[in-house]
Design an enzyme around this catalytic site. Structure first.
Site, PDB file in Angstrom:
ATOM      1  N   CYS A  46      -6.927   1.392  12.949  1.00  0.00           N
ATOM      2  CA  CYS A  46      -6.337   0.178  13.515  1.00  0.00           C
ATOM      3  C   CYS A  46      -7.303  -0.981  13.337  1.00  0.00           C
ATOM      4  CB  CYS A  46      -6.001   0.390  14.994  1.00  0.00           C
ATOM      5  SG  CYS A  46      -7.431   0.270  16.079  1.00  0.00           S
ATOM      6  N   HIS A  89     -15.696   3.007  -0.183  1.00  0.00           N
ATOM      7  CA  HIS A  89     -14.632   1.999  -0.053  1.00  0.00           C
ATOM      8  C   HIS A  89     -13.413   2.534   0.692  1.00  0.00           C
ATOM      9  CE1 HIS A  89     -16.233  -0.623  -3.640  1.00  0.00           C
ATOM     10  NE2 HIS A  89     -17.035  -0.595  -2.605  1.00  0.00           N
ATOM     11  N   GLY A  98     -18.849   5.588 -14.847  1.00  0.00           N
ATOM     12  CA  GLY A  98     -17.785   4.583 -14.853  1.00  0.00           C
ATOM     13  C   GLY A  98     -17.931   3.497 -13.806  1.00  0.00           C
ATOM     14  N   TYR A 130       0.828  -1.213   0.000  1.00  0.00           N
ATOM     15  CA  TYR A 130       0.000   0.000   0.000  1.00  0.00           C
ATOM     16  C   TYR A 130       0.862   1.262   0.000  1.00  0.00           C
ATOM     17  CZ  TYR A 130      -4.488  -2.238   0.046  1.00  0.00           C
ATOM     18  OH  TYR A 130      -5.595  -2.958  -0.345  1.00  0.00           O
TER      19      TYR A 130
HETATM   20 ZN   LIG Z   1      -6.860   0.940  18.188  1.00  0.00          ZN
END
Ligand SMILES: [Zn+2]
Length: 251
Positions: free
Chosen positions: A131, A123, A191, A71
């Site tokens: 977290c 998304h 799209g 990522y």
């Molecule tokens: Zn946390």
């Protein structure tokens, strides 16, 4: 060479008079910026990378370091990319209609970068973090980290705040998307394959409130029989639509 699209008078009138418009965007809106699409085609991200390894919670739990690094690389690649004319037309629409809402399945932040004020992200956002217990984590404190940091509140691993496969959409974002869809007068899908549930319910909510349904899509989709279809790429159709509705060229 851009194909010229013809627009129905009813569509032009509906757009000129609309007080409350939704632009619902998917991968096709960002493809012209160079962002790889997620699901299909030879340019799909998942031709080269295994979804199970990089886009599921199981994959992250198996190898957090590998997923974190991937990522990080994607964020760095995206830093070289920019919103395209489709994002800019959508952002400028705010000057013309009392309320313009963007609901997006993209995670690239390009609508905000282009200046759209009201963006609902179904998304998540690749530049945001949380977290494993859903505590939000300040981006600037972890963005450059080489390994997944630990949450300062609960000590669990920090992950990208994006929706992975098999994860539900963020409830609050979806609730807002549903509410705005039910209230809108024109709903324009840009799209989107329209096959990804539950997001594909949104045009049905819009239709139940009497909205005019429009789609901009270069390919045939299951939405063709429900919506007024403008066949073409977002970056080519939207500037033409702007000109047809507002009588001025978009630049
Ligand atoms: Zn946390």
């Amino acid at each position: 060479m851009t194909d010229t699209v013809t627009f129905d008078e009813g569509l032009i009138k509906a757009l000129r008079e609309a007080e409350n418009i939704i632009f619902f965007t998917g991968a096709g809106a960002s493809a012209e910026s160079g962002v790889p699409t997620f699901r299909t085609g030879t340019d799909s991200l998942w031709v080269d990378f295994d979804v199970e390894d990089y886009a599921t919670l199981d994959g992250f739990n198996r190898n957090p370091q590998k997923v974190w690094q991937w990522y990080k690389g994607r964020r760095e690649n995206m830093a070289a990319l920019q919103p395209n004319v489709a994002h800019h037309v959508i952002a400028r629409w705010q000057e013309k209609a009392p309320r313009v809402t963007v609901i997006t399945q993209n995670i690239d932040n390009f609508h905000q970068d282009a200046g759209s004020d009201l963006v609902i992200e179904l998304h998540g956002n690749i530049h945001h973090f949380k977290c494993l217990n859903d505590h939000p984590v300040e981006s600037s404190s972890v963005d450059n980290s080489e390994e997944p940091p630990l949450c300062e509140i609960c000590g669990s691993l920090v992950r990208p705040d994006v929706v992975w496969f098999n994860e539900p959409l963020p409830q609050e974002a979806f609730d807002h998307a549903e509410m705005f869809s039910r209230e809108c007068s024109v709903f324009i899908a840009v799209g989107c394959s329209m096959e990804v549930q539950p997001a594909a319910f949104l045009p049905a909510f819009a239709a139940s409130g009497g909205a005019y349904l429009v789609q901009i899509n270069p390919e045939a989709s299951i939405f063709d029989k429900y919506a007024y279809t403008l066949r073409g790429k977002a970056g080519e159709v939207l500037p033409q639509l702007w000109q047809a509705v507002w009588g001025e060229s978009f630049n």
